[in-house]
Scaffold this motif. Structure first.
Motif, PDB file in Angstrom:
ATOM      1  N   GLN A  11      47.577  37.722  51.660  1.00  0.00           N
ATOM      2  CA  GLN A  11      46.874  38.241  50.493  1.00  0.00           C
ATOM      3  C   GLN A  11      47.754  38.189  49.245  1.00  0.00           C
ATOM      4  N   VAL A  12      47.106  38.019  48.113  1.00  0.00           N
ATOM      5  CA  VAL A  12      47.711  38.286  46.812  1.00  0.00           C
ATOM      6  C   VAL A  12      46.992  39.531  46.303  1.00  0.00           C
ATOM      7  N   ALA A  13      47.748  40.590  46.088  1.00  0.00           N
ATOM      8  CA  ALA A  13      47.169  41.848  45.623  1.00  0.00           C
ATOM      9  C   ALA A  13      47.632  42.124  44.203  1.00  0.00           C
ATOM     10  N   LEU A  14      46.782  42.776  43.446  1.00  0.00           N
ATOM     11  CA  LEU A  14      47.086  43.134  42.062  1.00  0.00           C
ATOM     12  C   LEU A  14      47.094  44.646  41.918  1.00  0.00           C
ATOM     13  N   CYS A  15      48.070  45.132  41.168  1.00  0.00           N
ATOM     14  CA  CYS A  15      48.175  46.561  40.887  1.00  0.00           C
ATOM     15  C   CYS A  15      48.841  46.722  39.527  1.00  0.00           C
ATOM     16  N   THR A  16      48.293  47.574  38.692  1.00  0.00           N
ATOM     17  CA  THR A  16      48.907  47.829  37.391  1.00  0.00           C
ATOM     18  C   THR A  16      49.746  49.100  37.457  1.00  0.00           C
ATOM     19  N   ALA A  17      50.684  49.188  36.535  1.00  0.00           N
ATOM     20  CA  ALA A  17      51.556  50.361  36.399  1.00  0.00           C
ATOM     21  C   ALA A  17      51.706  50.664  34.912  1.00  0.00           C
ATOM     22  N   PRO A  18      52.082  51.884  34.579  1.00  0.00           N
ATOM     23  CA  PRO A  18      52.167  52.248  33.163  1.00  0.00           C
ATOM     24  C   PRO A  18      53.343  51.628  32.414  1.00  0.00           C
ATOM     25  N   ASP A  19      54.404  51.230  33.155  1.00  0.00           N
ATOM     26  CA  ASP A  19      55.592  50.691  32.479  1.00  0.00           C
ATOM     27  C   ASP A  19      56.457  49.906  33.455  1.00  0.00           C
ATOM     28  N   GLN A  20      57.445  49.203  32.913  1.00  0.00           N
ATOM     29  CA  GLN A  20      58.331  48.345  33.709  1.00  0.00           C
ATOM     30  C   GLN A  20      59.102  49.142  34.756  1.00  0.00           C
ATOM     31  N   THR A  46      47.504  44.099  28.333  1.00  0.00           N
ATOM     32  CA  THR A  46      46.636  45.114  27.746  1.00  0.00           C
ATOM     33  C   THR A  46      45.415  45.258  28.632  1.00  0.00           C
ATOM     34  N   SER A  47      45.145  46.477  29.051  1.00  0.00           N
ATOM     35  CA  SER A  47      43.966  46.757  29.860  1.00  0.00           C
ATOM     36  C   SER A  47      42.927  47.467  29.020  1.00  0.00           C
ATOM     37  N   VAL A  48      41.701  46.959  29.060  1.00  0.00           N
ATOM     38  CA  VAL A  48      40.572  47.561  28.353  1.00  0.00           C
ATOM     39  C   VAL A  48      39.574  47.974  29.429  1.00  0.00           C
ATOM     40  N   TYR A  49      39.184  49.253  29.426  1.00  0.00           N
ATOM     41  CA  TYR A  49      38.358  49.763  30.512  1.00  0.00           C
ATOM     42  C   TYR A  49      37.556  50.978  30.052  1.00  0.00           C
ATOM     43  N   ARG A  50      36.543  51.305  30.844  1.00  0.00           N
ATOM     44  CA  ARG A  50      35.731  52.493  30.575  1.00  0.00           C
ATOM     45  C   ARG A  50      36.287  53.641  31.406  1.00  0.00           C
ATOM     46  N   TRP A  51      36.414  54.820  30.788  1.00  0.00           N
ATOM     47  CA  TRP A  51      36.958  55.983  31.481  1.00  0.00           C
ATOM     48  C   TRP A  51      36.218  57.236  31.034  1.00  0.00           C
ATOM     49  N   ARG A  57      32.431  62.637  29.385  1.00  0.00           N
ATOM     50  CA  ARG A  57      31.992  61.612  28.429  1.00  0.00           C
ATOM     51  C   ARG A  57      32.728  60.312  28.681  1.00  0.00           C
ATOM     52  N   SER A  58      31.994  59.224  28.637  1.00  0.00           N
ATOM     53  CA  SER A  58      32.550  57.904  28.875  1.00  0.00           C
ATOM     54  C   SER A  58      33.022  57.296  27.555  1.00  0.00           C
ATOM     55  N   ALA A  59      34.193  56.667  27.604  1.00  0.00           N
ATOM     56  CA  ALA A  59      34.737  56.018  26.409  1.00  0.00           C
ATOM     57  C   ALA A  59      35.463  54.742  26.821  1.00  0.00           C
ATOM     58  N   ILE A  60      35.556  53.825  25.884  1.00  0.00           N
ATOM     59  CA  ILE A  60      36.334  52.614  26.101  1.00  0.00           C
ATOM     60  C   ILE A  60      37.784  52.932  25.753  1.00  0.00           C
ATOM     61  N   GLU A  61      38.682  52.655  26.704  1.00  0.00           N
ATOM     62  CA  GLU A  61      40.112  52.900  26.529  1.00  0.00           C
ATOM     63  C   GLU A  61      40.847  51.566  26.456  1.00  0.00           C
ATOM     64  N   LYS A  62      42.009  51.584  25.841  1.00  0.00           N
ATOM     65  CA  LYS A  62      42.859  50.393  25.775  1.00  0.00           C
ATOM     66  C   LYS A  62      44.303  50.860  25.913  1.00  0.00           C
ATOM     67  N   ASP A  63      45.002  50.333  26.927  1.00  0.00           N
ATOM     68  CA  ASP A  63      46.382  50.752  27.196  1.00  0.00           C
ATOM     69  C   ASP A  63      47.272  49.554  27.491  1.00  0.00           C
ATOM     70  N   ALA A  64      48.544  49.694  27.123  1.00  0.00           N
ATOM     71  CA  ALA A  64      49.561  48.727  27.522  1.00  0.00           C
ATOM     72  C   ALA A  64      49.961  49.056  28.956  1.00  0.00           C
ATOM     73  N   PRO A  89      51.868  56.832  39.889  1.00  0.00           N
ATOM     74  CA  PRO A  89      51.607  57.964  38.994  1.00  0.00           C
ATOM     75  C   PRO A  89      50.142  58.123  38.574  1.00  0.00           C
ATOM     76  N   TYR A  90      49.329  57.085  38.725  1.00  0.00           N
ATOM     77  CA  TYR A  90      47.925  57.192  38.327  1.00  0.00           C
ATOM     78  C   TYR A  90      47.117  57.940  39.381  1.00  0.00           C
ATOM     79  N   ASP A  91      46.148  58.735  38.952  1.00  0.00           N
ATOM     80  CA  ASP A  91      45.203  59.358  39.879  1.00  0.00           C
ATOM     81  C   ASP A  91      44.305  58.298  40.505  1.00  0.00           C
ATOM     82  N   VAL A  92      43.911  57.319  39.701  1.00  0.00           N
ATOM     83  CA  VAL A  92      43.095  56.197  40.165  1.00  0.00           C
ATOM     84  C   VAL A  92      43.882  54.927  39.863  1.00  0.00           C
ATOM     85  N   PHE A  93      44.511  54.380  40.898  1.00  0.00           N
ATOM     86  CA  PHE A  93      45.299  53.158  40.701  1.00  0.00           C
ATOM     87  C   PHE A  93      44.513  51.957  41.192  1.00  0.00           C
ATOM     88  N   GLU A  94      44.843  50.824  40.638  1.00  0.00           N
ATOM     89  CA  GLU A  94      44.207  49.563  41.021  1.00  0.00           C
ATOM     90  C   GLU A  94      44.969  48.966  42.195  1.00  0.00           C
TER      91      GLU A  94
END
Length: 117
Positions: A11-20, A46-51, A57-64, A89-94
Motif C-alpha cells: 500500500q501507499v498510504a497518505l496522512c497529513t500532519a500540522p508541521d515538519q 495547503t489543505s482546503v476542507y469543510r469543518w 456550523r460548517s465552514a471552509i477551512e484552509k491550513d498549511a 495530534p489531530y482528533d480526526v487524522f487522515e
C-alpha cells in the motif's frame, strides 16, 4: 527470495500532519516499528476542507500542512491506524491508502523485508 505477498497487498498510504517536526516524529515511529518501510515527507502543502465548529456550523477551512507518503502493507494498516490514533495530534487524522499496482520486483522485495509480518 520469493515474495510472500502479492504486489497488490502493498500500500501507499497518505496522512497529513500540522508541521515538519510532527511528521518526522510520526514517520520515525512508523519506520522503527516496521509498520512502514519508508515515509516521504512533503512540506508546504495547503489543505482546503469543510469543518464543523463547536456550534455545529460548517465552514471552509484552509491550513498549511505536511504530507506523509507511507509505504506499507495491507496487513499493517490497522496497526498503523492504532499508532496514529495514539500519537497523532489531530482528533480526526487522515489515513487513506491505495494498492501498489506496479513496482519493480526488487522494490517489492525491499518493502517486504523492511516491514513487520
Amino acid at each position: 527470495m520469493t515474495r510472500l505477498s502479492e504486489q497488490e497487498d502493498f500500500q501507499v498510504a497518505l496522512c497529513t500532519a500540522p508541521d515538519q517536526e510532527t511528521a518526522e516524529r510520526l514517520a520515525e515511529l512508523m519506520v522503527s516499528d516496521q509498520l512502514a518501510a519508508c515515509v516521504n515527507i512533503v512540506p508546504n502543502i495547503t489543505s482546503v476542507y469543510r469543518w464543523n465548529d463547536a456550534s455545529g456550523r460548517s465552514a471552509i477551512e484552509k491550513d498549511a500542512e505536511v504530507l506523509m507518503i507511507i509505504k506499507t502493507h495491507a496487513e499493517l494498516m490497522a496497526e498503523l491506524g492504532e499508532l496514529l490514533e495514539k500519537e497523532h495530534p489531530y482528533d480526526v487524522f487522515e489515513l487513506i491508502s491505495c494498492n501498489i499496482e506496479q513496482a519493480s520486483s526488487a522494490y517489492l522485495e525491499w518493502l517486504e523485508n523492511s516491514l513487520r509480518f
